[in-house]
Design an enzyme around this catalytic site. Structure first.
Site, mmCIF file in Angstrom:
data_model
loop_
_atom_site.group_PDB
_atom_site.id
_atom_site.type_symbol
_atom_site.label_atom_id
_atom_site.label_comp_id
_atom_site.label_asym_id
_atom_site.label_seq_id
_atom_site.Cartn_x
_atom_site.Cartn_y
_atom_site.Cartn_z
ATOM 1 N N CYS A 257 1.100 -1.279 0.311
ATOM 2 C CA CYS A 257 0.017 0.326 -0.367
ATOM 3 C C CYS A 257 0.925 1.701 0.192
ATOM 4 O O CYS A 257 1.288 1.601 -1.112
ATOM 5 C CB CYS A 257 -0.907 0.138 0.878
ATOM 6 S SG CYS A 257 -2.166 0.981 0.792
ATOM 7 N N HIS A 343 -4.124 -5.718 -0.233
ATOM 8 C CA HIS A 343 -3.040 -5.786 0.801
ATOM 9 C C HIS A 343 -3.974 -7.021 1.436
ATOM 10 O O HIS A 343 -4.600 -7.781 0.908
ATOM 11 C CB HIS A 343 -4.830 -4.782 2.439
ATOM 12 C CG HIS A 343 -4.769 -4.140 2.627
ATOM 13 N ND1 HIS A 343 -3.739 -2.712 3.745
ATOM 14 C CD2 HIS A 343 -4.478 -3.059 1.760
ATOM 15 C CE1 HIS A 343 -3.723 -2.162 3.925
ATOM 16 N NE2 HIS A 343 -4.350 -1.340 2.776
ATOM 17 N N GLU A 345 -2.246 -9.679 3.543
ATOM 18 C CA GLU A 345 -2.812 -9.949 4.570
ATOM 19 C C GLU A 345 -4.413 -9.557 5.420
ATOM 20 O O GLU A 345 -4.844 -10.541 5.808
ATOM 21 C CB GLU A 345 -2.435 -8.601 5.987
ATOM 22 C CG GLU A 345 -2.609 -7.501 6.090
ATOM 23 C CD GLU A 345 -3.124 -6.491 5.148
ATOM 24 O OE1 GLU A 345 -3.645 -5.137 5.015
ATOM 25 O OE2 GLU A 345 -2.316 -7.134 4.435
#
Length: 372
Positions: A257, A343, A345
């Site tokens: 990001c 993202h 994650e």
């Protein structure tokens, strides 16, 4: 709290547009850039994501608060959004493992929120007119006074915010006896990033955003990580220089990001403020290397200039967003350095892209073997 007892509240946009609703019960005013998230779940993870610092969140999901809150679902030390705008705010919740309700959670953080807003109309307006500053007011401040105050709020374009959410002291995460050591620069790091690295046999030391490269290198890491975070990447000149030094260290570097944008700037490729940005958990991305699509979790208002990246002799695009063809991932050809705009994650969100952590750790392992 009954509907009839809640006072009227409003959200005023910088261009003078007004939307009305009801206060959830916390009196006050709050300012920030208004944006919207299209996720159908994961509101607590969104509210505590440091990348949302300085932003008023409009949720497109009709019900917010219906499953309460749980400490295990926070992505930082507390709420990071500037305020909330929603359609239906649930004052009761029905999840067995919830530790409390969303209203009390907001009260702990004194978060001003407005409900019963026509969020479909508001989101449509933002989509047509672009992201802009706004104010939520639930304390009766006159509109003319709100306009004056709103005019003094700085624009997100050119605004450095990583310093507002980064740790002030270095700390470690994971098992100190793990096989790999990672130095992570905290620009607004999410906890699930640390969890994903730790479960892949990594011991992480997280450093403040303005830490000099020499201090990172003193940890003797096997790889470097640049985290997500809020605001414009362009003013982070020192971080860009640190990223250049990470790259020249010849150790693997991974950015997510804001970290992705910093790596682009470190290579001389510009970033720009998007008209609206991408915020949600169902954004389609094409992986150019595999030819497969990935459904991704995204949260960013800036992007990397695609034309400049394509013209760069040492950078290649690895992923792009299927809705608007913006850059979603890149890799250096001469260095072990890669990054993504989204993202992996995924908290909240799908796990299609979690393999990126595996690739980072595999690169670290291979590099260690080569340098033995």
């Amino acid at each position: 709290m009954k509907y009839t007892t809640r006072p009227q509240a409003l959200i005023l946009l910088a261009d003078g547009t007004l939307f009305y609703g009801k206060s959830i019960g916390i009196s006050g005013t709050t300012f920030g850039e208004v944006c919207f998230n299209t996720g159908m779940t994961g509101y607590q993870e969104v509210f505590t994501d440091p990348s949302y610092f300085g932003q008023i969140m409009v949720t497109t999901n009709a019900h917010i608060g219906n499953y309460g809150v749980n400490a295990n679902e926070t992505e930082s030390d507390g709420i990071k959004i500037a305020g909330l705008v929603c359609k239906n705010f649930s004052f009761t919740h029905s999840r067995p493992d919830a530790e409390g309700d969303l209203l009390n959670y907001f009260m702990q953080h004194n978060l001003v929120a407005i409900a019963d807003v026509d969020t479909r109309a508001l989101v449509s307006y933002i989509r047509d007119n672009g992201a802009q500053n706004a104010v939520i007011c639930s304390d009766g401040t006159p509109i003319e006074e709100l306009k004056k105050q709103l005019a003094r709020v700085p624009d997100m374009n050119g605004l450095e915010l990583a310093s507002k959410v980064s740790t002030t002291e270095a700390y470690t995460y994971g098992d100190s006896t793990a096989s790999f050591k990672i130095a992570a620069l905290d620009l607004g790091i999410k906890r699930n990033i640390l969890r994903n690295l730790a479960k892949r046999d990594c011991f992480i030391k997280v450093f403040p955003y303005d830490t000099a490269f020499e201090s990172l290198a003193a940890f003797n890491p096997d790889g470097y990580f640049l985290s997500n975070g809020p605001g414009d990447p362009d003013p982070l000149v020192q971080v860009q220089e640190t990223a250049r030094q990470m790259i020249t260290s010849n150790k693997p570097v991974f950015g997510i990001c804001l970290g992705h944008q910093i790596l682009a700037l470190a290579n001389g490729v510009k970033t720009y403020k998007m008209f609206n940005g991408h915020r949600g958990i169902n954004h389609p991305v094409m992986n150019i290397r595999t030819g497969k699509g990935e459904i991704t979790s995204q949260n960013h208002g800036f992007a990397v200039n695609r034309e400049e990246l394509e013209a760069h002799p040492d950078l290649m695009i690895t992923h792009y967003h299927l809705n608007d063809n913006t850059v979603a991932g890149m890799r250096m050809q001469s260095k072990n350095c890669f990054s993504v705009q989204y993202h992996p994650e995924a908290s909240p969100g799908p796990h299609d892209s979690s393999y990126l952590f595996d690739e980072f750790v595999a690169a670290i392992e291979a590099n260690k073997k080569e340098t033995v």
